[in-house]
Design an enzyme around this catalytic site. Structure first.
Site, PDB file in Angstrom:
ATOM      1  N   THR A  52       0.830  -1.200   0.000  1.00  0.00           N
ATOM      2  CA  THR A  52       0.000   0.000   0.000  1.00  0.00           C
ATOM      3  C   THR A  52       0.870   1.259   0.000  1.00  0.00           C
ATOM      4  OG1 THR A  52      -1.773   1.129   1.205  1.00  0.00           O
ATOM      5  CG2 THR A  52      -0.109   0.043   2.531  1.00  0.00           C
ATOM      6  N   GLY A  53       0.216   2.398  -0.231  1.00  0.00           N
ATOM      7  CA  GLY A  53       0.879   3.701  -0.084  1.00  0.00           C
ATOM      8  C   GLY A  53       2.146   3.852  -0.904  1.00  0.00           C
ATOM      9  N   TYR A 204       6.285   7.785  16.831  1.00  0.00           N
ATOM     10  CA  TYR A 204       6.733   7.724  15.429  1.00  0.00           C
ATOM     11  C   TYR A 204       7.925   8.656  15.219  1.00  0.00           C
ATOM     12  CZ  TYR A 204       6.346   8.540  10.328  1.00  0.00           C
ATOM     13  OH  TYR A 204       6.596   8.669   8.988  1.00  0.00           O
TER      14      TYR A 204
END
Ligand SMILES: *[C@@H]1O[C@H](CO)[C@@H](O)[C@H](O)[C@H]1NC(C)=O
Ligand SMILES: *[C@@H]1O[C@H](CO)[C@@H](O)[C@H](O)[C@H]1NC(C)=O
Length: 321
Positions: A52-53, A204
């Site tokens: 994905t992405g 993150y």
């Protein structure tokens, strides 16, 4: 003055044109993968999080250039869908799916063993997979799940594949970090989920700083081997990295993002640049911005002593005792 005067006022025309101009100017000069003629026939590449992405567009680009591409994904169903899509769009049937859960050290070891058994060479490794916004979760290895997925898992994977990449030199390691690394902090107790605040993209941000620090140290260790290691900022991209955020946060991000953020396809450009562009041949230990320019990461990411320390602690945490 009535409403239609306001609505049709030249101010809107002028400001919209100005905004469009600024946005376009920002994107101009960015390297164009479609104009890059580099072929990857006979080369093998691994892309993590390729279902994905950004990861999918990176894998798609490599497949178009004729590479043997291994999609390293966690989900079999989503991985298979991406595999079929990439094979169909490129006509390259030498694209394969291998399952790995980067948050699990055993899974990473199993994946690497399979690669070492099956692949004769490895020329490109793109550490792309990442998560953000996860709540506190400690893995069975005793690690924070975000740290395991974003830093420690990819760190171990890279180390396990290093000899193969040296034998395949020239080869390139590309680690997708983020401008967010600038807001990160180094505290090694984070690895085990201690002293962490689970708020939005805070964890993150820390992991993206470790990506840059350890990639720089890896580059120092790889001097003279023909293997390069760089970290890259893909730009502010709306991807599935947001999937763990609360609904309202995602909604707002998508709304704002529609106007200002990059698409996943645009976000894939700087990682592809690092992995294939002739301009990047031999360049190592650098941080590449989303416009494909070499930029300086935050000061502490360039501290060699911290690099050594981070690398050694990450090695200890990911090694089997
Ligand atoms: C992190 O937390 C531990 C307790 O879990 C504590 O002993 C330590 O001092 C903390 N470290 C920092 C840098 O705050
Ligand atoms: C993470 O980094 C981004 C980008 O630098 C920053 O906007 C954001 O505030 C940081 N998040 C937290 C929770 O510190």
């Amino acid at each position: 003055m009535n409403w239609s005067d306001i609505l049709y006022s030249p101010i809107w025309v002028v400001s919209t044109a100005l905004l469009a101009f600024v946005v376009r100017a920002q994107r101009r000069g960015v390297w164009d993968p479609h104009a890059c003629a580099v072929r990857l026939k006979g080369k093998t590449a691994i892309v993590t999080g390729a279902n994905t992405g950004i990861g999918k567009f990176i894998a798609l680009d490599f497949a178009r250039r004729g590479a043997r591409v291994i999609l390293a994904c966690r989900s079999e169903s989503r991985g298979t869908a991406a595999l079929q899509e990439i094979r169909e769009k490129t006509g390259n049937s030498d694209v394969h799916l291998r399952l790995v859960d980067l948050s699990s050290l055993d899974s990473v070891r199993g994946f690497a063993e399979g690669i070492l058994q099956e692949e004769k060479a490895l020329h490109i490794l793109v550490n792309n997979a990442a998560v953000s916004g996860l709540p506190r979760e400690i893995t069975k290895d005793g690690l924070d799940a975000t740290f395991a997925t974003n830093h420690l898992g990819p760190f171990l994977l890279t180390n396990l594949l290093l000899d193969l990449m040296k034998r395949s030199a020239p080869s390139r390691i590309v680690t997708v970090s983020s401008v967010n690394h600038k807001k990160g902090q180094v505290d090694f107790s984070h690895f085990h989920g201690e002293n962490l605040t689970y708020f939005m993209d805070k964890v993150y941000n820390h992991t993206k700083l470790h990506n840059v620090i350890c990639t720089n140290e890896l580059a120092r260790r790889l001097q003279g081997t023909g293997v390069t290691a760089n970290s890259v900022h893909p730009g502010v991209v709306l991807t599935e990295v947001m999937r763990h955020y609360p609904f309202m946060a995602r909604f707002l991000f998508n709304l704002i993002g529609f106007f200002f953020f990059k698409s996943s396809e645009e976000g894939a450009v700087s990682p592809i640049y690092c992995a294939v562009a002739e301009e990047m041949e031999g360049i190592t230990g650098k941080y590449i911005d989303s416009d494909c320019s070499l930029t300086l990461p935050v000061t502490i990411a360039r501290d060699p002593a911290l690099g050594v320390k981070d690398f050694e602690i990450s090695e200890r945490v990911t090694s089997k005792l």
